[in-house]
Enzyme design. Sequence first.
Site, PDB file in Angstrom:
ATOM      1  N   TYR A 136       0.830  -1.205   0.000  1.00 47.12           N
ATOM      2  CA  TYR A 136       0.000   0.000   0.000  1.00 47.12           C
ATOM      3  C   TYR A 136       0.867   1.257   0.000  1.00 47.12           C
ATOM      4  O   TYR A 136       0.638   2.191  -0.771  1.00 47.12           O
ATOM      5  CB  TYR A 136      -0.909  -0.026   1.229  1.00 47.12           C
TER       6      TYR A 136
ATOM      7  N   LYS B  23       1.095   4.138  -2.961  1.00 46.18           N
ATOM      8  CA  LYS B  23       0.745   5.528  -2.670  1.00 46.18           C
ATOM      9  C   LYS B  23       1.932   6.466  -2.902  1.00 46.18           C
ATOM     10  O   LYS B  23       1.759   7.597  -3.361  1.00 46.18           O
ATOM     11  CB  LYS B  23       0.238   5.645  -1.234  1.00 46.18           C
TER      12      LYS B  23
END
Length: 313
Positions: free
Chosen positions: A164, A168
């Site tokens: 993640y 990002k």
Amino acid sequence: MIDFAGQAAVVTGAGRGLGRLYALEMARRGAHIVVNDTGGTITGQGSDPSVADGVVDEIRLAGGSAVASFDSVASPEGGAAIVGAALDAFGRVDAVVSNAGIYEMAAIDKITPERWRDMLGVHLDGGFYVAQPAFTAMKAQGYGRFVFVASQMGAFGQHRNAAYASAKAGLIGLSNVVAQEGERHNILSNTILPIGATRMLDTTSDRRVTALEEQFFARIDPNRVVPLVVYFASRDCAASHHNVSSGAGRYGRAFMGLTEGWMADPDGPVPSVEDIAEHWSEIASTENFTVPMSSWEEILGICARLGIADGEA
């Protein structure tokens, strides 16, 4: 009042949570909205068209204008179809809020290659697959706004979030280049690092929530994130190439700074490993920093310290 009269916006992942709130507020301010959402679970499984349809109904019942898109951002075809929905329905695309995402925690030695690719596929690949056709349309009309939803995890890191965080962080890099290439076409791009109580917090249910976390979660109303996203998406925004954290009503710029560091003698021998160790405190110091707005700005700074004049080698 900041409004979006005559403008069309795409909001991906707009069926629930923060994405839904972004879409509703922009619609309330006059934007035509493409509500994009597959309706899948937080980990990316399944689909449910009623999720996007429900938000479209909310917008229309309030007197706004919206259409639904059920395409996945995770393919070039899906990205093109999402932007195409705006062009077909409204004839233009003025803003893109790249919010679609999935979430699943896993330690770096536990995450599978498949889940790694899934996470990057939705967040990073998806951000690009929507941005590319939208940028083309914005370039032709001489106007556009991008808001990429990044994360504190990508900027600063977080345990059990390698995939993640990497995805990002990649969006921050993508936004930087969109901002640079879009500048001459009146296309601005920024990222937001949101902290809001959404269904992502449900992933903490496999462990005991601390008293501090419980108090903090009660204060991070997702509605307090919305104003910054809507501002970045608006024609009133003049800022570009920024990353701003938003949580609990606190809005602050996050940036990667470059310090003066240690400059080895340009006419001396190649620095040794021991030289690096000896000067480590200077290299790691956070004093006297700048915020380069491109890699070329860093190069020019090095040239200045080397005494290299413009146009000379």
